[in-house]
Design a protein around this motif. Structure first.
Motif, short mmCIF file in Angstrom:
data_model
loop_
_atom_site.label_atom_id
_atom_site.label_comp_id
_atom_site.label_asym_id
_atom_site.label_seq_id
_atom_site.Cartn_x
_atom_site.Cartn_y
_atom_site.Cartn_z
N ILE A 49 0.84 -1.20 0.00
CA ILE A 49 0.00 0.00 0.00
C ILE A 49 0.87 1.25 0.00
CG2 ILE A 49 -1.65 1.34 1.36
CD1 ILE A 49 -2.89 -1.35 2.22
N SER A 50 1.91 1.24 0.82
CA SER A 50 2.81 2.38 0.90
C SER A 50 3.42 2.70 -0.46
CB SER A 50 3.91 2.09 1.93
OG SER A 50 4.79 3.17 2.02
N GLU A 51 3.86 1.68 -1.16
CA GLU A 51 4.44 1.87 -2.49
C GLU A 51 3.39 2.42 -3.46
OE1 GLU A 51 5.93 -1.02 -6.00
OE2 GLU A 51 6.77 -1.45 -4.02
N GLY A 52 2.17 1.94 -3.37
CA GLY A 52 1.10 2.43 -4.23
C GLY A 52 0.77 3.88 -3.97
N LEU A 53 0.73 4.27 -2.69
CA LEU A 53 0.46 5.66 -2.35
C LEU A 53 1.57 6.58 -2.86
CD1 LEU A 53 -0.89 5.26 1.29
CD2 LEU A 53 -2.19 5.86 -0.76
N LEU A 54 2.80 6.12 -2.74
CA LEU A 54 3.93 6.92 -3.24
C LEU A 54 3.88 7.05 -4.76
CD1 LEU A 54 6.81 5.65 -0.94
CD2 LEU A 54 5.72 7.90 -0.91
N GLY A 55 3.48 5.99 -5.44
CA GLY A 55 3.35 6.05 -6.90
C GLY A 55 2.29 7.04 -7.32
N CYS A 56 1.17 7.04 -6.62
CA CYS A 56 0.09 7.99 -6.91
C CYS A 56 0.56 9.41 -6.66
CB CYS A 56 -1.12 7.65 -6.06
SG CYS A 56 -2.59 8.60 -6.49
N GLU A 57 1.24 9.60 -5.55
CA GLU A 57 1.76 10.93 -5.23
C GLU A 57 2.74 11.41 -6.30
OE1 GLU A 57 4.50 13.10 -1.85
OE2 GLU A 57 3.38 11.31 -1.30
N ARG A 58 3.59 10.52 -6.77
CA ARG A 58 4.57 10.88 -7.80
C ARG A 58 3.87 11.37 -9.06
NH1 ARG A 58 5.88 7.91 -11.87
NH2 ARG A 58 5.12 6.01 -10.92
N LEU A 59 2.74 10.77 -9.40
CA LEU A 59 2.00 11.17 -10.59
C LEU A 59 1.22 12.47 -10.39
CD1 LEU A 59 0.66 7.69 -11.70
CD2 LEU A 59 2.45 9.04 -12.80
N TRP A 60 0.64 12.66 -9.19
CA TRP A 60 -0.25 13.80 -8.96
C TRP A 60 0.43 15.05 -8.42
CZ3 TRP A 60 -4.47 14.54 -11.34
CH2 TRP A 60 -5.26 13.48 -11.73
N ARG A 61 1.60 14.91 -7.81
CA ARG A 61 2.27 16.08 -7.23
C ARG A 61 2.47 17.20 -8.25
NH1 ARG A 61 5.43 17.47 -2.56
NH2 ARG A 61 5.01 15.42 -1.72
N PRO A 62 2.94 16.92 -9.47
CA PRO A 62 3.09 18.01 -10.45
C PRO A 62 1.76 18.71 -10.77
CG PRO A 62 4.27 16.06 -11.20
CD PRO A 62 3.45 15.65 -10.00
N VAL A 63 0.67 17.96 -10.79
CA VAL A 63 -0.65 18.55 -11.04
C VAL A 63 -1.02 19.49 -9.90
CG1 VAL A 63 -3.11 18.05 -11.32
CG2 VAL A 63 -1.40 16.54 -12.37
N GLY A 64 -0.82 19.05 -8.69
CA GLY A 64 -1.11 19.87 -7.52
C GLY A 64 -0.28 21.14 -7.49
N ARG A 65 0.98 21.01 -7.83
CA ARG A 65 1.84 22.20 -7.86
C ARG A 65 1.38 23.20 -8.89
NH1 ARG A 65 7.57 19.33 -6.99
NH2 ARG A 65 7.56 19.44 -4.72
N ARG A 66 0.98 22.71 -10.07
CA ARG A 66 0.47 23.62 -11.09
C ARG A 66 -0.81 24.32 -10.63
NH1 ARG A 66 1.89 19.58 -14.77
NH2 ARG A 66 -0.24 18.82 -14.81
N GLU A 67 -1.71 23.55 -10.01
CA GLU A 67 -2.96 24.13 -9.52
C GLU A 67 -2.69 25.21 -8.47
OE1 GLU A 67 -6.20 23.63 -10.42
OE2 GLU A 67 -5.39 22.50 -12.09
N LEU A 68 -1.76 24.95 -7.57
CA LEU A 68 -1.46 25.93 -6.53
C LEU A 68 -0.77 27.16 -7.11
CD1 LEU A 68 -0.21 23.56 -3.70
CD2 LEU A 68 -2.34 24.86 -3.75
N THR A 69 0.06 26.97 -8.10
CA THR A 69 0.77 28.08 -8.73
C THR A 69 -0.17 28.95 -9.55
OG1 THR A 69 2.76 26.75 -8.87
CG2 THR A 69 2.70 28.69 -10.24
N ASP A 70 -1.12 28.32 -10.22
CA ASP A 70 -2.05 29.03 -11.09
C ASP A 70 -3.16 29.73 -10.33
OD1 ASP A 70 -0.56 28.19 -13.21
OD2 ASP A 70 -1.94 26.61 -13.82
N SER A 71 -3.38 29.37 -9.07
CA SER A 71 -4.50 29.96 -8.33
C SER A 71 -4.10 31.19 -7.57
CB SER A 71 -5.11 28.94 -7.38
OG SER A 71 -4.17 28.50 -6.44
#
Length: 58
Positions: free
Chosen positions: A36-58
């Motif tokens: 589970i830990s590995e899966g959560l880290l994989g999801c975070e690796r994929l979504w972190r750039p999206v979150g950063r863009r959203e925070l930067t653009d807002s």
């Protein structure tokens, strides 16, 4: 920045903006991972750039 999988903020960035897509990515990563830990880290690796863009653009 703390890991999103530890602070439970990962999906809040997606609320109302494709949460079903986020859940699909999470399910895929959990299915592919050996833990589970590995899966959560994989999801975070994929979504972190999206979150950063959203925070930067807002």
């Amino acid at each position: 920045m703390p890991r999103w999988s530890e602070t439970r903020r990962a999906l809040s960035l997606l609320a109302g903006q494709g949460a079903s897509l986020g859940m699909s990515v999470l399910a895929d990563q959990l299915n592919r991972a050996s833990s589970i830990s590995e899966g959560l880290l994989g999801c975070e690796r994929l979504w972190r750039p999206v979150g950063r863009r959203e925070l930067t653009d807002s």
